[in-house]
Design a protein around this motif. Sequence first.
Motif, PDB file in Angstrom:
ATOM      1  N   ARG A 107      -8.208  -1.723  -3.000  1.00 35.91           N
ATOM      2  CA  ARG A 107      -7.576  -0.858  -3.986  1.00 35.91           C
ATOM      3  C   ARG A 107      -7.590  -1.528  -5.365  1.00 35.91           C
ATOM      4  O   ARG A 107      -7.889  -0.898  -6.375  1.00 35.91           O
ATOM      5  CB  ARG A 107      -6.145  -0.588  -3.528  1.00 35.91           C
ATOM      6  N   LYS A 147      -8.469   5.738  -4.180  1.00 36.12           N
ATOM      7  CA  LYS A 147      -8.584   6.616  -5.350  1.00 36.12           C
ATOM      8  C   LYS A 147      -7.555   6.226  -6.399  1.00 36.12           C
ATOM      9  O   LYS A 147      -7.835   6.214  -7.604  1.00 36.12           O
ATOM     10  CB  LYS A 147      -8.345   8.058  -4.894  1.00 36.12           C
ATOM     11  N   LEU A 148      -6.355   5.876  -5.942  1.00 36.04           N
ATOM     12  CA  LEU A 148      -5.312   5.458  -6.887  1.00 36.04           C
ATOM     13  C   LEU A 148      -5.685   4.149  -7.571  1.00 36.04           C
ATOM     14  O   LEU A 148      -5.310   3.918  -8.723  1.00 36.04           O
ATOM     15  CB  LEU A 148      -3.972   5.330  -6.172  1.00 36.04           C
ATOM     16  N   ASP A 159       2.170   6.600   3.182  1.00 36.38           N
ATOM     17  CA  ASP A 159       1.873   7.922   3.723  1.00 36.38           C
ATOM     18  C   ASP A 159       0.592   8.522   3.162  1.00 36.38           C
ATOM     19  O   ASP A 159       0.296   9.682   3.407  1.00 36.38           O
ATOM     20  CB  ASP A 159       3.048   8.880   3.466  1.00 36.38           C
ATOM     21  N   LEU A 160      -0.143   7.738   2.392  1.00 35.92           N
ATOM     22  CA  LEU A 160      -1.415   8.241   1.877  1.00 35.92           C
ATOM     23  C   LEU A 160      -2.568   7.664   2.700  1.00 35.92           C
ATOM     24  O   LEU A 160      -2.463   6.564   3.248  1.00 35.92           O
ATOM     25  CB  LEU A 160      -1.587   7.857   0.406  1.00 35.92           C
ATOM     26  N   ALA A 187      -8.477   3.492  -8.663  1.00 31.00           N
ATOM     27  CA  ALA A 187      -9.351   3.860  -9.789  1.00 31.00           C
ATOM     28  C   ALA A 187      -8.654   4.817 -10.746  1.00 31.00           C
ATOM     29  O   ALA A 187      -9.316   5.484 -11.550  1.00 31.00           O
ATOM     30  CB  ALA A 187     -10.626   4.508  -9.248  1.00 31.00           C
ATOM     31  N   PHE A 188      -7.330   4.862 -10.688  1.00 34.02           N
ATOM     32  CA  PHE A 188      -6.577   5.884 -11.442  1.00 34.02           C
ATOM     33  C   PHE A 188      -6.901   5.933 -12.920  1.00 34.02           C
ATOM     34  O   PHE A 188      -6.991   7.006 -13.510  1.00 34.02           O
ATOM     35  CB  PHE A 188      -5.068   5.662 -11.260  1.00 34.02           C
ATOM     36  N   ASP A 237      -7.165   7.932  -0.325  1.00 29.95           N
ATOM     37  CA  ASP A 237      -6.276   8.204  -1.464  1.00 29.95           C
ATOM     38  C   ASP A 237      -5.735   6.906  -2.063  1.00 29.95           C
ATOM     39  O   ASP A 237      -5.557   6.800  -3.276  1.00 29.95           O
ATOM     40  CB  ASP A 237      -5.116   9.109  -1.049  1.00 29.95           C
ATOM     41  N   VAL A 292       0.854  -1.185   0.000  1.00 28.50           N
ATOM     42  CA  VAL A 292       0.000   0.000   0.000  1.00 28.50           C
ATOM     43  C   VAL A 292       0.895   1.241   0.000  1.00 28.50           C
ATOM     44  O   VAL A 292       2.098   1.144   0.209  1.00 28.50           O
ATOM     45  CB  VAL A 292      -0.938   0.015   1.234  1.00 28.50           C
ATOM     46  N   PHE A 293       0.297   2.399  -0.267  1.00 29.83           N
ATOM     47  CA  PHE A 293       1.074   3.646  -0.239  1.00 29.83           C
ATOM     48  C   PHE A 293       1.089   4.143   1.198  1.00 29.83           C
ATOM     49  O   PHE A 293       0.073   4.622   1.703  1.00 29.83           O
ATOM     50  CB  PHE A 293       0.468   4.670  -1.187  1.00 29.83           C
TER      51      PHE A 293
END
Lengths: 292, 239
Positions: free
Chosen positions: B151, B102-103, B94-95, B105-106, B99, B91-92
């Motif tokens: 995600r 949201k990524l 620090d997001l 669904a980029f 978010d 996973v990202f």
Amino acid sequence: MILQQVFDGLTLGIVYALIAVGYSLVFGVLRLVNFAHGATYAFGAHIAMVVVVSTNFGLFWAIIISVIMTGLMTMFMDRIALRPLRAKKSKGISALITTIGCSYIIQNALMIVFGSRSKWFPKIFDYGNFQIGNVLVKSTQVGIITVSVVLLLLLTFIVQKTKIGLAMRAVQQNAKAASLMGIDVNRVISFTFFLGGASAAVAGSLISGYYQIVNPQMGFIAGLKAFSAAVLGGIGILHGAVFGGLVVGLAESFAAFYIGGGYRDAVAFIILIVVLIFRPNGLFGKKVIEKV
Amino acid sequence: MPKPILELKDINTYYGMIHAVKGINMEISKGEIVALIGSNGAGKSTTLNTIAGLLKPKKGQIIYDGKDLSHSSAAEIVKMGICLSPEGREVFPDLSVQDNLKLGAFTRKDRAMIQRDYDKVYSLFPRLYERKVQVAKTLSGGEQQMLAIGRALMSDPKVLLLDEPSLGLSPNLVMLIFDLIKDIKKLGVTILLVEQNAKMALKTADRAYVLETGRITLEGTGKQLLTDDNVRKAYLGNI
Ligand SMILES: Nc1ncnc2c1ncn2[C@@H]1O[C@H](COP(=O)(O)OP(=O)(O)OP(=O)(O)O)[C@@H](O)[C@H]1O
Ligand SMILES: [Mg+2]
């Protein structure tokens, strides 16, 4: 008297901040210090200069043209010199050396085209001076500060609030996961280089408009100082770069006044060394950079 | 058998000189859960990463929906409807949860459908909804796993590749994750599941493949493999 040094220092500092964020943006996505950034700054100033003296577009449009051309130049540099290294998964040091090489290629190209002597640059925001209390405020300085602040806010907005900014942060935190989300990592890197080049072009034009001079070597010391500003604030962190830039600008202004002009360049680095001893990751840096 | 949605034909993947996947063939039909099991280093993650476009096969074809994907980039493959939830979550950090989703669904533009999928993911994983604004690195391991799966779902995949979704989770969370995998299947998503937990994987899967040092050695329905002597000895602790 002190207020005068503060004001002059802030003017310089905000421009250093603008250059420093370029280092920080690129470092953020690539973990790479782009040593060609100083030469990019000089490139931007020269493009603005040549447009002003050879056309009748005026300084504003000259800077806009310079922003676009400098941004494209840095994208091109990444495309031909750095992307192949990434594709081969080569060591970070190779990319670092490549940016140093690019720095000299850009600088020498400027010398070949424009000659190595200093050249005239029109004064920017030239609407006279005025006095506030006992501080002499030049309209040029007010213009420089305004433009820089607007641009820094714009860059922050792009990184924090837009879709491409979200992609930049994703690539920064985990490039592999970013590509699994359908993000074209190379495009994000290109865009980041464009932003870095564009802000360097503005910074180069502003400083040249302040001192009314351009020179192919102008990027060397400005680049190093802005780099130290970025490290001072914690490289990769935008507000850190801005803060670092202001500190370096103020320190330089005070050193020039109280110690003498000969020390103005050294003081930025003295501060950097002292800060790093106590905060190895910079003022706003986190303890460890999470790298997955 | 219906026409497969995803087909691997003689896939060979290398890391430099290391031949990690040695000519494997697989067929996955629409709407199935297919498990890929095997011991450490067998080449399971390499297979999924090859399908997802993170690695390029040196030889072979990946046919999806009639098209060969073996030369497509990871980004193009996501757009076509195959999404990988990678081993180790990734996973990202620090997001925020939001978010991160949201990524997922980029590549999509249809706002209304994206909103529908947020709702879908949050209803599958109510825990994520409660932690919407929390940054991912502060989630527990299980929550991070849910986020990684959620995600991936945000890309609205036709085929979901899951690499060890139960890794490092407590037994009750493992149960929860496998239940969720069945729920995701009910949404019409085809699933290719890589698991260390062979027993749960075979129970959940419609069909399964066994991978040993880069080669498929066995295939069958989940039930068949659960009762196969060799599989029981090698992967199920001879129970
Ligand atoms: N980046 C790499 N470089 C070199 N060799 C690798 C790399 N990644 C994996 N390998 C090798 O490829 C083989 C297959 O690895 P892979 O990660 O696909 O196994 P796996 O089945 O997913 O194992 P695990 O269950 O432990 O996750 C192993 O022998 C491994 O050592
Ligand atoms: Mg694996």
